[in-house]
Design a protein around this motif. Structure first.
Motif, short mmCIF file in Angstrom:
data_model
loop_
_atom_site.label_atom_id
_atom_site.label_comp_id
_atom_site.label_asym_id
_atom_site.label_seq_id
_atom_site.Cartn_x
_atom_site.Cartn_y
_atom_site.Cartn_z
N ALA A 53 6.14 -17.23 1.30
CA ALA A 53 5.10 -18.21 1.58
C ALA A 53 3.73 -17.58 1.84
N SER A 57 0.77 -25.45 -2.91
CA SER A 57 2.21 -25.48 -2.63
C SER A 57 2.72 -26.86 -2.98
N ASP A 78 -2.60 -19.46 1.82
CA ASP A 78 -1.17 -19.47 1.50
C ASP A 78 -0.36 -19.97 2.71
N ILE A 79 -0.75 -19.51 3.90
CA ILE A 79 -0.07 -20.00 5.12
C ILE A 79 -0.25 -21.52 5.22
N SER A 116 -1.06 -23.77 2.92
CA SER A 116 -0.48 -24.61 1.87
C SER A 116 0.98 -24.91 2.18
N THR A 117 1.69 -23.91 2.67
CA THR A 117 3.10 -24.12 3.00
C THR A 117 3.26 -24.93 4.29
MG MG Z 1 2.21 -20.53 0.99
#
Ligand code: MG
Ligand code: AMP
Length: 290
Positions: free
Chosen positions: A130, A199, A243-244, A246-247
């Motif tokens: 993730a 994501s 990225d953190i 989006s998940t």
């Molecule tokens: Mg992510």
């Protein structure tokens, strides 16, 4: 994966970035038995020395788990494994086994030591899927900066890095994937010095007995999260943060995600809800082309 860079040193920068990406994948892959992550996952709590960026990445992932409890947890590996997401043919997990492994889905059980070693207790296993691409995008940007490359567009699959602007000075055009139509775009964004991270359950899922199960898990239940979202796209300078988010925001669902945005306001987001609605945070309109 597509890497495009322009100007002085561009070819050499792409060559070095490809090498670096290959190296990061070899160290962080959860399926390669020789990766640093696999070594940690088999370490039985013995402190293991890892490279400094691996330490940094694990540290960021653990902080994210503290920031988004119940939504984000990089020790989700045993759950992914039971569902068979590392194989070609995922399957429904055994309930008993799932309840057992859930006890070790807890990022606070991983310890980072001052000497650069990491302890992962028996049963606890990391999966950095993730965060790894976002972090890697930031490292590619660092490398390009060092090499004097000021204009680049890189697509790592769900994570796009737009460095500087096009060689002619105009913004990069980044298309956002439509979560329901694989060949269609939701919208196009004009951006510079930005990462765009998406994501969505649609990226990887399996159909079992007519029901779809996707790859983004609720760390409390060990089941694919029951989100009211189909996809979340984050616009940030930092690929890691994007990225953190989006998940985590995908798992949290639309209302909690919007509340988080109102409190932090340090990113922009595009949400596609299951009912087909598209919702964007206030600043997205500054980038929207179509
Ligand atoms: Mg992510
Ligand atoms: P992303 O595409 O960035 O949303 O990451 C999804 C990947 O992260 C999955 O394929 C798993 O490897 C891992 N993962 C799944 N659920 C979670 C979660 N709740 N927290 C952290 N990582 C997760």
């Amino acid at each position: 994966m597509i890497l495009r860079a322009y100007g002085k040193n561009a070819d050499e920068a792409i060559r070095q970035a490809s090498e670096h990406l290959f190296d990061m994948d070899a160290r962080w892959s959860v399926t390669r038995p020789t990766s640093e992550i696999s070594r940690l996952n088999q370490s039985d709590g013995v402190p293991i020395s890892v490279s400094s960026d691996t330490f940094d990445l694990i540290s960021s992932a653990i902080h994210a788990a503290e920031q988004f409890p119940g939504a984000f947890d990089p020790t989700i590996q045993p759950v992914m494994e039971l569902w068979g997401f590392y194989r070609d043919e995922p399957n429904l997990p055994d309930e008993h086994a799932l309840n057992e492994v859930l006890l070790s889905v807890d990022a606070s059980l991983v310890t980072l030591h001052d000497d650069g070693t990491v302890s992962v207790p028996t049963g606890v296993r990391l999966d950095l899927g993730a965060v790894a691409k976002g972090y890697a995008a930031d490292r590619v940007r660092d490398l390009f900066h060092i090499m004097g490359v000021e204009s680049a567009l890189c697509n790592f699959g769900g994570t796009v890095l737009a460095l500087g602007s096009k060689p002619d000075g105009s913004d990069w055009m980044v298309a956002v994937q439509h979560p329901l139509e694989s060949s269609a775009y939701l919208c196009t964004l004009a951006v510079s010095d930005m990462t765009v991270v998406t994501s969505g359950g649609y990226e990887r899922y399996v159909e079992i007995d007519g029901k779809e199960y996707h790859h983004i898990m609720d760390p409390d239940t060990g089941y694919p999260c029951e989100s009211d979202l189909l996809s979340v796209t984050i616009l940030t300078e930092s690929g890691l943060y994007g990225d953190i988010l989006s998940t985590a925001l995908f798992v949290m669902g639309y209302d909690a995600a919007m509340t988080y945005w109102k409190e932090s306001r340090d990113f922009e987001a595009i949400f596609v809800l299951k009912d087909g609605t598209v919702s964007m945070t206030g600043g997205v309109q500054n980038y929207l082309v179509s």
